[in-house]
Motif scaffolding. Sequence first.
Motif, mmCIF file in Angstrom:
data_model
loop_
_atom_site.group_PDB
_atom_site.id
_atom_site.type_symbol
_atom_site.label_atom_id
_atom_site.label_comp_id
_atom_site.label_asym_id
_atom_site.label_seq_id
_atom_site.Cartn_x
_atom_site.Cartn_y
_atom_site.Cartn_z
ATOM 1 N N ILE A 106 -3.981 39.811 1.988
ATOM 2 C CA ILE A 106 -4.871 38.956 2.796
ATOM 3 C C ILE A 106 -6.280 39.561 2.841
ATOM 4 C CG2 ILE A 106 -5.349 38.168 5.172
ATOM 5 C CD1 ILE A 106 -2.371 37.563 5.439
ATOM 6 N N SER A 107 -6.354 40.873 3.030
ATOM 7 C CA SER A 107 -7.684 41.506 3.105
ATOM 8 C C SER A 107 -8.403 41.402 1.758
ATOM 9 C CB SER A 107 -7.573 42.949 3.562
ATOM 10 O OG SER A 107 -7.139 43.765 2.515
ATOM 11 N N ALA A 108 -7.623 41.474 0.658
ATOM 12 C CA ALA A 108 -8.244 41.349 -0.671
ATOM 13 C C ALA A 108 -8.824 39.946 -0.853
ATOM 14 C CB ALA A 108 -7.207 41.644 -1.752
ATOM 15 N N VAL A 109 -8.078 38.939 -0.396
ATOM 16 C CA VAL A 109 -8.558 37.548 -0.523
ATOM 17 C C VAL A 109 -9.830 37.349 0.309
ATOM 18 C CG1 VAL A 109 -7.970 35.134 -0.049
ATOM 19 C CG2 VAL A 109 -6.264 36.644 -1.070
ATOM 20 N N ILE A 110 -9.814 37.894 1.544
ATOM 21 C CA ILE A 110 -11.010 37.775 2.394
ATOM 22 C C ILE A 110 -12.199 38.474 1.722
ATOM 23 C CG2 ILE A 110 -12.021 38.435 4.637
ATOM 24 C CD1 ILE A 110 -9.210 38.063 5.851
ATOM 25 N N MET A 111 -11.918 39.640 1.151
ATOM 26 C CA MET A 111 -12.980 40.385 0.476
ATOM 27 C C MET A 111 -13.566 39.574 -0.688
ATOM 28 S SD MET A 111 -12.671 44.031 -1.471
ATOM 29 C CE MET A 111 -11.946 43.409 -2.962
ATOM 30 N N ILE A 112 -12.676 38.936 -1.448
ATOM 31 C CA ILE A 112 -13.123 38.152 -2.611
ATOM 32 C C ILE A 112 -14.051 37.020 -2.180
ATOM 33 C CG2 ILE A 112 -12.292 36.561 -4.417
ATOM 34 C CD1 ILE A 112 -9.774 38.452 -4.554
ATOM 35 N N PHE A 113 -13.746 36.371 -1.044
ATOM 36 C CA PHE A 113 -14.570 35.248 -0.597
ATOM 37 C C PHE A 113 -15.858 35.708 0.117
ATOM 38 C CE2 PHE A 113 -10.620 32.897 -1.259
ATOM 39 C CZ PHE A 113 -11.144 31.829 -1.981
ATOM 40 N N LEU A 114 -15.763 36.796 0.890
ATOM 41 C CA LEU A 114 -16.926 37.207 1.692
ATOM 42 C C LEU A 114 -17.970 38.012 0.915
ATOM 43 C CD1 LEU A 114 -15.793 38.279 5.276
ATOM 44 C CD2 LEU A 114 -17.163 36.331 4.590
ATOM 45 N N SER A 115 -17.494 38.858 -0.012
ATOM 46 C CA SER A 115 -18.420 39.790 -0.679
ATOM 47 C C SER A 115 -19.593 39.103 -1.369
ATOM 48 C CB SER A 115 -17.650 40.662 -1.674
ATOM 49 O OG SER A 115 -16.730 41.422 -0.992
ATOM 50 N N PRO A 116 -19.373 38.051 -2.177
ATOM 51 C CA PRO A 116 -20.538 37.422 -2.831
ATOM 52 C C PRO A 116 -21.536 36.842 -1.829
ATOM 53 C CG PRO A 116 -18.480 36.660 -3.795
ATOM 54 C CD PRO A 116 -18.120 37.411 -2.577
ATOM 55 N N ILE A 117 -21.021 36.328 -0.698
ATOM 56 C CA ILE A 117 -21.921 35.750 0.311
ATOM 57 C C ILE A 117 -22.811 36.845 0.898
ATOM 58 C CG2 ILE A 117 -22.025 34.497 2.523
ATOM 59 C CD1 ILE A 117 -19.182 33.392 1.766
ATOM 60 N N ILE A 118 -22.164 37.963 1.282
ATOM 61 C CA ILE A 118 -22.931 39.070 1.887
ATOM 62 C C ILE A 118 -23.923 39.643 0.873
ATOM 63 C CG2 ILE A 118 -22.757 41.379 2.912
ATOM 64 C CD1 ILE A 118 -20.049 40.547 4.042
ATOM 65 N N SER A 119 -23.482 39.791 -0.384
ATOM 66 C CA SER A 119 -24.371 40.416 -1.374
ATOM 67 C C SER A 119 -25.579 39.528 -1.676
ATOM 68 C CB SER A 119 -23.610 40.758 -2.645
ATOM 69 O OG SER A 119 -23.295 39.593 -3.333
ATOM 70 N N SER A 120 -25.369 38.194 -1.704
ATOM 71 C CA SER A 120 -26.528 37.339 -1.994
ATOM 72 C C SER A 120 -27.514 37.351 -0.815
ATOM 73 C CB SER A 120 -26.086 35.915 -2.315
ATOM 74 O OG SER A 120 -25.435 35.375 -1.213
ATOM 75 N N TRP A 121 -26.980 37.521 0.399
ATOM 76 C CA TRP A 121 -27.837 37.659 1.584
ATOM 77 C C TRP A 121 -28.595 38.989 1.522
ATOM 78 C CZ3 TRP A 121 -26.453 41.050 5.872
ATOM 79 C CH2 TRP A 121 -27.306 40.925 6.975
ATOM 80 N N ALA A 122 -27.898 40.037 1.062
ATOM 81 C CA ALA A 122 -28.501 41.378 1.026
ATOM 82 C C ALA A 122 -29.576 41.499 -0.053
ATOM 83 C CB ALA A 122 -27.412 42.426 0.801
ATOM 84 N N LEU A 123 -29.622 40.527 -0.978
ATOM 85 C CA LEU A 123 -30.657 40.571 -2.026
ATOM 86 C C LEU A 123 -32.061 40.431 -1.417
ATOM 87 C CD1 LEU A 123 -29.157 38.486 -4.951
ATOM 88 C CD2 LEU A 123 -29.958 40.833 -5.074
ATOM 89 N N LYS A 124 -32.129 39.881 -0.206
ATOM 90 C CA LYS A 124 -33.431 39.692 0.444
ATOM 91 C C LYS A 124 -33.934 40.989 1.086
ATOM 92 C CE LYS A 124 -32.052 34.999 1.530
ATOM 93 N NZ LYS A 124 -31.147 34.373 2.488
ATOM 94 N N PHE A 125 -33.106 42.041 1.079
ATOM 95 C CA PHE A 125 -33.474 43.281 1.764
ATOM 96 C C PHE A 125 -34.655 43.974 1.077
ATOM 97 C CE2 PHE A 125 -29.217 44.550 3.942
ATOM 98 C CZ PHE A 125 -29.159 43.301 4.517
ATOM 99 N N SER A 126 -35.583 44.486 1.905
ATOM 100 C CA SER A 126 -36.644 45.340 1.367
ATOM 101 C C SER A 126 -36.342 46.772 1.827
ATOM 102 C CB SER A 126 -37.989 44.874 1.906
ATOM 103 O OG SER A 126 -38.069 45.187 3.282
ATOM 104 N N SER A 127 -37.275 47.678 1.561
ATOM 105 C CA SER A 127 -37.023 49.082 1.917
ATOM 106 C C SER A 127 -36.801 49.261 3.425
ATOM 107 C CB SER A 127 -38.173 49.954 1.441
ATOM 108 O OG SER A 127 -39.394 49.362 1.790
ATOM 109 N N ALA A 128 -37.480 48.454 4.250
ATOM 110 C CA ALA A 128 -37.315 48.585 5.707
ATOM 111 C C ALA A 128 -35.871 48.275 6.105
ATOM 112 C CB ALA A 128 -38.267 47.638 6.433
ATOM 113 N N GLU A 129 -35.314 47.199 5.528
ATOM 114 C CA GLU A 129 -33.921 46.816 5.848
ATOM 115 C C GLU A 129 -32.947 47.875 5.328
ATOM 116 O OE1 GLU A 129 -36.058 44.517 4.664
ATOM 117 O OE2 GLU A 129 -36.172 43.211 6.414
#
Lengths: 496, 166
Positions: free
Chosen positions: A119-142
């Motif tokens: 179950i945790s692997a499935v959640i990871m598979i669905f959540l990780s791309p969402i979080i990573s695409s959000w994190a692409l907006k991070f600059s050095s301050a973030e």
Amino acid sequence: MDFGMALLTVLRPLNLFFITIGVLGGIVVGAIPGLTATLAISLLIPFTFGMDPVPALIMLIGIYCGGIYGGSITAILIHTPGTPGAAATVLDGYPLAQQGKAGKALGIAVIASFIGGTISAVIMIFLSPIISSWALKFSSAEYFSLALFGLTVIFSISEKSILKGTISGMFGLLLSTVGLDYIVPYARFTFGIDSLIIGFPILPAIIGLFAVTEVLRLFEKPDETIEVPKIRLKGVIPTWDETKKLIPIYLKSSLIGTFIGALPGTGANIASFISYGEARRCSKTPENFGTGMIEGVAASEAANNAVTGGALIPMLTLGIPGDAVTAVLLGALTIQGLQPGPLLFREHMDVINPLFSGLIVANIIMLLAGLFGAMLFARIASLKRRLLIPLVAIFSLLGAFAAEGSFAHMLIAFGFGIVGYFLNRNGFPLAPIALSLILGPIAETSFRTALIRSQGSISIFFTRPISLVFIALSILSVLIVLIRRNVKIFKKKKNN
Amino acid sequence: MKIKDLVIGCLFLFISCLFFIATFSFPTPPVQAAGPAFWPQIMSITLGVFALVLISKSIYELKKEKKASIIKIKKNSKKRDTVTEGIKRPVMGMMATGLFISLLHYFGFIIGIVTYFIIITIILNPKYSWKRLTLTIIQASILIITIYFLFGEFLNINLPTGIVFN
């Protein structure tokens, strides 16, 4: 590479061989009290250097899964949890074994571990791309605020003394400044030693802190042996009625484990106790918990294995390890030339997707191994320490050497091992040092880059919303730890 | 235990001072708000402050312990003996491991592993017999063969061959 293709890649015979070796090895190490998945992974990372990233990483993921589950075997059979995450399993697992139901307890433990892990692997598979695409907006301050938040883990993993944990963390941060400066090309704190120009390499440092230190600790009590009773396991597979009763517990505990695993500084032991408490709270017969309730075993084991997928989310998507195991796994990704963080999901999906499917396959292998070979693993775990000591020492030092064929790396591992041993012996936790060595350079570089961008004004960290949120979370997590600790002290004083 | 904390606190204070003083020689780029010395200076000052807290805490608790009865002191001294006893083997292990690294460097992994196995067996079991020693050599040989084929041949990992034989 899509998920189906990735699954087929993992199912190739050689990859399947490596993942099976990882799972089985992880179960054995996890079953040996005192040895953890962190140790097993740090020992094997250097030997994956010559391998392709996919087999190397899925093997390490296999060790991670197997290592967490393995702790439950000795917890149930001999009342000694192999890993801290299995401590809650002892409460009902051992009474079940004493009632002649060791088979049932082991069966439920592995099924719960499988469900939690999957179950945790499935959640990871669905959540990780969402979080990573959000994190692409991070600059050095973030990134600085995020690293700061990651560093607050030090407080929560300093079990006995926050002061000593903080000192360990600061020591690690100071050591992380040794070597060439990342912004101005200037060699810092090399004290005339040429091999220090590149700083303390993460891998030998981790091997030294976790593996060499463990060898020296094993020297203290080399005569300790694990006595496994000779019993025949019966009723390993639970009945349909039992399964129906356990399904809600499996699901709830898996969600609890995944959520807690994703929070930095928590880990399998906290997840299993919270989940155990929740199962007890919802039970119609809470008073029977601790006397051999299968619900207790199911709750604890589903939660501690669900931590695996949860803990991988911040490590893979943000490059922030939440505990010692993920810190070591982060080192494994780095050695393969992969930089954990949002860009990993854009540039290396050929590795990420097999890693995801590898986690699911590892859980299936763990289920089969646990159902058919739990007693065998318990027997292997009773290996004499006299043989274990030279084995771990040789593998760790050769491992430190292997990655770059460097004796300086071997000496660094040895040095970190000695320092780690003496610090650990005096109550200083070692995980903060490892975390600081990893997060220190990220924190420093992003802090200074942000200051250059803002022309020296620190307001950049407070005016950008995401950065502000992470700073607030950092303060909050430190406050929570301090409040929790003070409440504990107050209760203790009140009881006395 | 408090004395040990005091010693470790002093060591950390020394390290923080050493690092802090070393930063004085770092260059200070004029256009940057924070040069190469900035971050290590903050870290060394923070480490120093926490080390001072540990030192003062240990001194305070040592003073409190002094007030304890003679019987307690006697008990503590007994405990201290056990502590020293417990560290004997790990220190011997450290020396053996140091020797193992030198052997790997000069003579390579075959001689290094066999010697290390024998030394460890002697450290862990001072009453060793020839039978045990033979068994140790057999175990070491199996390990060497496994390491050579698994890591050297199958995984293409560098294994130390020793500068003497090179």
